[in-house]
Design a protein around this motif. Structure first.
Motif, PDB file in Angstrom:
ATOM      1  N   GLY A   1       0.713  -1.268   0.036  1.00  0.00           N
ATOM      2  CA  GLY A   1      -0.028   0.053  -0.087  1.00  0.00           C
ATOM      3  C   GLY A   1       0.753   1.230   0.192  1.00  0.00           C
ATOM      4  O   GLY A   1       1.925   1.384  -0.458  1.00  0.00           O
ATOM      5  N   SER A   2       0.427   2.368   0.781  1.00  0.00           N
ATOM      6  CA  SER A   2       0.898   3.637   0.673  1.00  0.00           C
ATOM      7  C   SER A   2       2.146   3.623   1.342  1.00  0.00           C
ATOM      8  O   SER A   2       3.204   4.342   1.186  1.00  0.00           O
ATOM      9  CB  SER A   2       0.200   4.579   1.257  1.00  0.00           C
ATOM     10  OG  SER A   2      -0.110   4.449   2.707  1.00  0.00           O
ATOM     11  N   SER A   3       2.374   2.631   2.432  1.00  0.00           N
ATOM     12  CA  SER A   3       3.592   2.187   3.130  1.00  0.00           C
ATOM     13  C   SER A   3       4.688   1.751   2.120  1.00  0.00           C
ATOM     14  O   SER A   3       5.939   1.895   2.719  1.00  0.00           O
ATOM     15  CB  SER A   3       3.527   1.531   4.271  1.00  0.00           C
ATOM     16  OG  SER A   3       2.439   2.022   5.128  1.00  0.00           O
ATOM     17  N   GLY A   4       4.362   1.276   1.195  1.00  0.00           N
ATOM     18  CA  GLY A   4       5.642   0.616   0.199  1.00  0.00           C
ATOM     19  C   GLY A   4       5.861   1.418  -1.069  1.00  0.00           C
ATOM     20  O   GLY A   4       6.322   0.752  -2.069  1.00  0.00           O
ATOM     21  N   THR A   5       5.325   2.848  -1.046  1.00  0.00           N
ATOM     22  CA  THR A   5       5.798   3.475  -2.059  1.00  0.00           C
ATOM     23  C   THR A   5       6.342   4.701  -1.710  1.00  0.00           C
ATOM     24  O   THR A   5       6.133   5.352  -0.578  1.00  0.00           O
ATOM     25  CB  THR A   5       4.659   3.921  -3.166  1.00  0.00           C
ATOM     26  OG1 THR A   5       3.469   4.609  -2.216  1.00  0.00           O
ATOM     27  CG2 THR A   5       4.097   2.540  -3.597  1.00  0.00           C
ATOM     28  N   ILE A   6       7.174   5.522  -2.753  1.00  0.00           N
ATOM     29  CA  ILE A   6       7.762   6.686  -2.337  1.00  0.00           C
ATOM     30  C   ILE A   6       8.338   7.360  -3.803  1.00  0.00           C
ATOM     31  O   ILE A   6       8.712   6.634  -4.592  1.00  0.00           O
ATOM     32  CB  ILE A   6       9.087   6.989  -1.173  1.00  0.00           C
ATOM     33  CG1 ILE A   6       9.221   7.969  -0.798  1.00  0.00           C
ATOM     34  CG2 ILE A   6      10.135   6.070  -1.810  1.00  0.00           C
ATOM     35  CD1 ILE A   6       9.672   8.181   0.655  1.00  0.00           C
ATOM     36  N   ALA A   7       8.326   8.584  -3.863  1.00  0.00           N
ATOM     37  CA  ALA A   7       8.652   8.957  -4.883  1.00  0.00           C
ATOM     38  C   ALA A   7       8.159   8.537  -6.355  1.00  0.00           C
ATOM     39  O   ALA A   7       8.894   8.328  -7.378  1.00  0.00           O
ATOM     40  CB  ALA A   7      10.300   9.528  -5.127  1.00  0.00           C
ATOM     41  N   GLY A   8       6.757   8.017  -6.153  1.00  0.00           N
ATOM     42  CA  GLY A   8       6.235   7.083  -7.337  1.00  0.00           C
ATOM     43  C   GLY A   8       6.702   5.956  -7.401  1.00  0.00           C
ATOM     44  O   GLY A   8       6.496   5.254  -8.824  1.00  0.00           O
ATOM     45  N   GLN A   9       7.666   5.233  -6.658  1.00  0.00           N
ATOM     46  CA  GLN A   9       8.122   4.102  -7.009  1.00  0.00           C
ATOM     47  C   GLN A   9       7.878   3.175  -5.723  1.00  0.00           C
ATOM     48  O   GLN A   9       7.682   3.699  -4.524  1.00  0.00           O
ATOM     49  CB  GLN A   9       9.601   3.970  -7.119  1.00  0.00           C
ATOM     50  CG  GLN A   9      10.124   5.086  -8.151  1.00  0.00           C
ATOM     51  CD  GLN A   9      11.593   4.905  -8.219  1.00  0.00           C
ATOM     52  OE1 GLN A   9      12.061   4.215  -8.796  1.00  0.00           O
ATOM     53  NE2 GLN A   9      12.173   6.143  -7.773  1.00  0.00           N
TER      54      GLN A   9
ATOM     55  N   ALA B   1       9.017   0.699  -2.892  1.00  0.00           N
ATOM     56  CA  ALA B   1      10.234   0.708  -2.464  1.00  0.00           C
ATOM     57  C   ALA B   1      10.093  -0.090  -0.915  1.00  0.00           C
ATOM     58  O   ALA B   1       9.135  -0.178  -0.371  1.00  0.00           O
ATOM     59  CB  ALA B   1      10.620   2.360  -2.124  1.00  0.00           C
ATOM     60  N   GLY B   2      11.190  -0.368  -0.428  1.00  0.00           N
ATOM     61  CA  GLY B   2      11.485  -0.849   0.748  1.00  0.00           C
ATOM     62  C   GLY B   2      11.497  -2.430   0.908  1.00  0.00           C
ATOM     63  O   GLY B   2      11.238  -3.090  -0.119  1.00  0.00           O
TER      64      GLY B   2
ATOM     65  N   PHE C   1      10.420   3.142   7.212  1.00  0.00           N
ATOM     66  CA  PHE C   1      10.280   1.961   6.696  1.00  0.00           C
ATOM     67  C   PHE C   1      11.178   1.199   5.705  1.00  0.00           C
ATOM     68  O   PHE C   1      11.217   0.320   4.918  1.00  0.00           O
ATOM     69  CB  PHE C   1       8.909   1.592   5.955  1.00  0.00           C
ATOM     70  CG  PHE C   1       7.676   2.164   6.842  1.00  0.00           C
ATOM     71  CD1 PHE C   1       7.856   2.090   8.210  1.00  0.00           C
ATOM     72  CD2 PHE C   1       6.591   2.589   6.326  1.00  0.00           C
ATOM     73  CE1 PHE C   1       6.673   2.714   9.041  1.00  0.00           C
ATOM     74  CE2 PHE C   1       5.469   3.107   6.916  1.00  0.00           C
ATOM     75  CZ  PHE C   1       5.447   3.036   8.333  1.00  0.00           C
ATOM     76  N   GLY C   2      12.366   1.795   5.384  1.00  0.00           N
ATOM     77  CA  GLY C   2      13.435   1.410   4.698  1.00  0.00           C
ATOM     78  C   GLY C   2      13.320   1.802   3.360  1.00  0.00           C
ATOM     79  O   GLY C   2      13.799   0.959   2.389  1.00  0.00           O
ATOM     80  N   ARG C   3      12.298   2.854   3.118  1.00  0.00           N
ATOM     81  CA  ARG C   3      12.128   3.183   1.346  1.00  0.00           C
ATOM     82  C   ARG C   3      13.206   3.870   0.959  1.00  0.00           C
ATOM     83  O   ARG C   3      13.318   4.048  -0.259  1.00  0.00           O
ATOM     84  CB  ARG C   3      10.842   3.823   1.378  1.00  0.00           C
ATOM     85  CG  ARG C   3       9.505   2.661   1.748  1.00  0.00           C
ATOM     86  CD  ARG C   3       8.482   3.455   1.771  1.00  0.00           C
ATOM     87  NE  ARG C   3       8.176   4.472   2.963  1.00  0.00           N
ATOM     88  CZ  ARG C   3       7.086   5.312   2.900  1.00  0.00           C
ATOM     89  NH1 ARG C   3       6.027   5.392   2.228  1.00  0.00           N
ATOM     90  NH2 ARG C   3       7.085   5.998   4.024  1.00  0.00           N
ATOM     91  N   LEU C   4      14.022   4.844   1.883  1.00  0.00           N
ATOM     92  CA  LEU C   4      15.072   5.495   1.238  1.00  0.00           C
ATOM     93  C   LEU C   4      16.552   5.247   2.317  1.00  0.00           C
ATOM     94  O   LEU C   4      16.484   5.007   3.426  1.00  0.00           O
ATOM     95  CB  LEU C   4      14.576   6.960   1.574  1.00  0.00           C
ATOM     96  CG  LEU C   4      13.798   7.720   0.661  1.00  0.00           C
ATOM     97  CD1 LEU C   4      13.542   9.106   1.217  1.00  0.00           C
ATOM     98  CD2 LEU C   4      13.799   7.518  -0.746  1.00  0.00           C
TER      99      LEU C   4
END
Length: 568
Positions: free
Chosen positions: A57-65, A67-68, A304-307
């Motif tokens: 979900g939203s917790s697994g995306t960032i900057a349109g990708q 992630a994590g 969450f380790g996305r960056l």
């Protein structure tokens, strides 16, 4: 973000050259003879919260990708180290690595996360507020190793402790006045000393259960950082990095490497820090930013380790000072190979966890998100999932304790529910704190005070379906000392079960034990009487999902404004 010159920028060039090298170079040959600066790379993360598997979900995306996921995080860290000089790379974190974790980590008291991050090469981490969720003694066990005093070594293998060093400069034992853990560490790179000061947000006692911070006192972040910066300099350390579990937020228009309209506690804290501090790696707010605040490089890598924040320092070999600092927030994409050791770790713990995690407990007709609606131009309104949880807590206590209303704190809602079948693991990820439900008596006047306190704390309580009230955007906000003085909630508009609340009457209200103890600044709840402690909040949520399936997202109509409900 690149910062050059750092704290020596005000010194004249000639004076600087003489101080650093003894004389100003008069020829290219002499200039080339100067020692080259030491290149040091810091790889930073924060607010990992036990997200071993790639979040959804939203917790697994960032900057349109998308992630994590620790399998990908470990690979990205390895690639970033390979791109830099491996021996000159230090991996750091700014707190909340554990706590509020998904079931795969939380079921084992977050030992899997500590093991995974140790294996991924983490060197130093500050202590966040969630590191105190199970108390100081448990945090020390997490650092030093040993089986859990109640559950033992649940996976059948000894727990060896963290392979990295937790740092906490401003969490003191109240009885002795001494730091709970090491306040700082000194790391040598090619003869140059780099100092790391760990810092927990001063407000930790307001957002952690009282049992979690029992026997501890938390000091001002900037004052403490300055104190230990002076101590580091006496030890010959001129490059100083603060790992601070406190943060801020930039405007919505800012990208992951921007610093647009920066606000929040981090601004004031950094402005009060000594010029000798070069870099502040921050966290807590789950935001991404890359800033220059008062001549210091200030970063945050979301959550969450996305960056991963890739920070490059150039340090003068002779003086030990930072010549320049640059940072780049790198997305932890999932288009790289998974780290096989991390995959093996996840598989091992999933096997031990067994079929419990996959047990279906309910079903949703649509995705139910934790996202708050906009109220007064800010995200301070209701949340579909927050409202659903409040309904579940009321259902668990209405017959049992005669509760007529329930309220849920927003920080306790940790993830979205996807559409379709809901597993126990997914429900746990939404509510991972194992708080007990508490039903208590509040007068109508106290209920109004609780609602006014929302505007003092900046946090909206999610109400059960039995509750309704109207907010006036032009009303006044109370103070910390007297939240009841606020006039944001229109008097006479508060209803329970469709009947106007009488300020002199008494009502049975259900909250979790965190709120009942005044958590999140809601001190008005501590005035409640006739407290009865009930079941774990997760159990109530699971029971509600099972009984009410298929469950739909509640309508967001419990909090309205005077624009929607004009005065009579």
């Amino acid at each position: 973000m690149i910062i050059t010159g750092m704290r020596r920028a005000a010194v004249g060039l000639t004076a600087l050259a003489v101080a650093a090298f003894g004389a100003v170079a008069t020829s290219p040959e002499q200039a080339d003879a100067r020692p080259k600066p030491v290149d040091v790379t810091l790889l930073a993360l924060n607010d990992f919260h036990g997200n071993l598997e790639a979040p959804s979900g939203s917790s697994g995306t960032i900057a349109g990708q998308t992630a994590g996921g620790v399998e990908y995080l470990a690979t990205h860290l390895a690639e970033l180290r390979a791109a830099a000089k491996k021996k000159n790379t230090i991996t750091v974190a700014a707190g909340d690595l554990i706590g509020a974790s998904p079931l795969l980590s939380a079921a084992f008291h977050d030992e899997p996360t500590i093991e995974a991050l140790s294996m991924a090469g983490l060197d130093y981490a500050s202590v966040g507020n969630h590191e105190f969720d199970e108390g100081a003694a448990e945090l020390l066990r997490i650092q030093n190793g040993g089986c859990h005093p109640v559950d033992g070594c649940a996976d059948g293998t000894p727990y060896r402790g963290a392979g990295f060093k937790y740092l906490s400069a401003n969490a003191f034992k109240t009885a002795t006045g001494k730091p709970l853990m090491a306040p700082y560490a000194i790391h040598k790179v090619q003869g140059v000393k780099v100092g790391f000061i760990g810092m927990t947000l001063e407000g930790t006692p307001q957002i952690v259960s009282q049992q979690g911070v029992a026997g501890l006192t938390f000091a001002d972040e900037a004052d403490t950082a300055n104190r230990y910066a002076r101590e580091l300099r006496r030890k010959g350390v001129e490059t100083i990095v603060v790992l601070l579990h406190e943060g801020g937020a930039q405007a919505a228009t800012g990208g992951i490497n921007d610093c647009v309209g920066m606000t929040g506690p981090i601004v004031d804290i950094t402005n009060r820090m000594d010029p000798s501090i070069d870099v502040v790696v921050s966290g807590h707010t789950h935001q991404a930013y890359n800033c220059d605040i008062n001549g210091k490089l200030v970063t945050s890598a979301s959550s969450f380790g996305r960056l991963v924040t890739d920070i490059d320092l150039k340090i003068d070999r002779r003086s030990g000072d930072v010549i320049s600092a640059a940072a780049n927030n790198v997305v932890v994409t999932r288009d790289v190979a998974k780290d096989p050791k991390q995959t093996a770790l996840i598989d091992r713990y999933k096997a031990v966890l067994g079929p419990v995690a996959d047990r279906q407990v309910g079903e949703t007709t649509t995705a139910i998100t934790k996202t708050q609606e906009t109220l007064f131009g800010t995200s301070l309104g209701e949340s579909p999932l927050g409202n659903l949880i409040a309904d579940a807590q009321l259902a668990a206590t209405d017959d049992e304790q005669n509760a007529v209303a329930a309220f849920m704190n927003p920080g306790g809602v940790r993830a979205d529910l996807n559409a379709g079948p809901v597993t126990y693991e997914e429900a746990f990820t939404v509510q991972p704190f194992a708080n007990n439900l508490v039903t208590l008596d509040l007068t109508g006047a106290q209920l109004y005070c609780v609602l006014e306190q929302q505007f003092v704390t900046g946090r909206t309580l999610y109400p059960s379906s039995t509750v309704g009230y109207v907010v006036d955007p032009n009303g006044t906000t109370g103070t910390v000392a007297d939240p009841c003085a606020g006039t944001r909630v229109v008097r006479g508009s508060l209803t329970i079960g469709g009947t106007a609340v009488d300020t002199a009457a008494t009502y049975r209200v259900t909250v979790n034990n965190f709120l009942a103890g005044g958590g999140d600044g809601f001190s008005a709840f501590t005035g409640g009487t006739n407290l009865v402690t009930g079941q774990i909040d997760l159990d109530a949520f699971v029971a509600y999902l099972t009984a009410q399936s298929p469950v739909s997202a509640p309508t967001l109509d419990r909090i309205r404004t005077t624009a929607e409900v004009p005065a009579a």
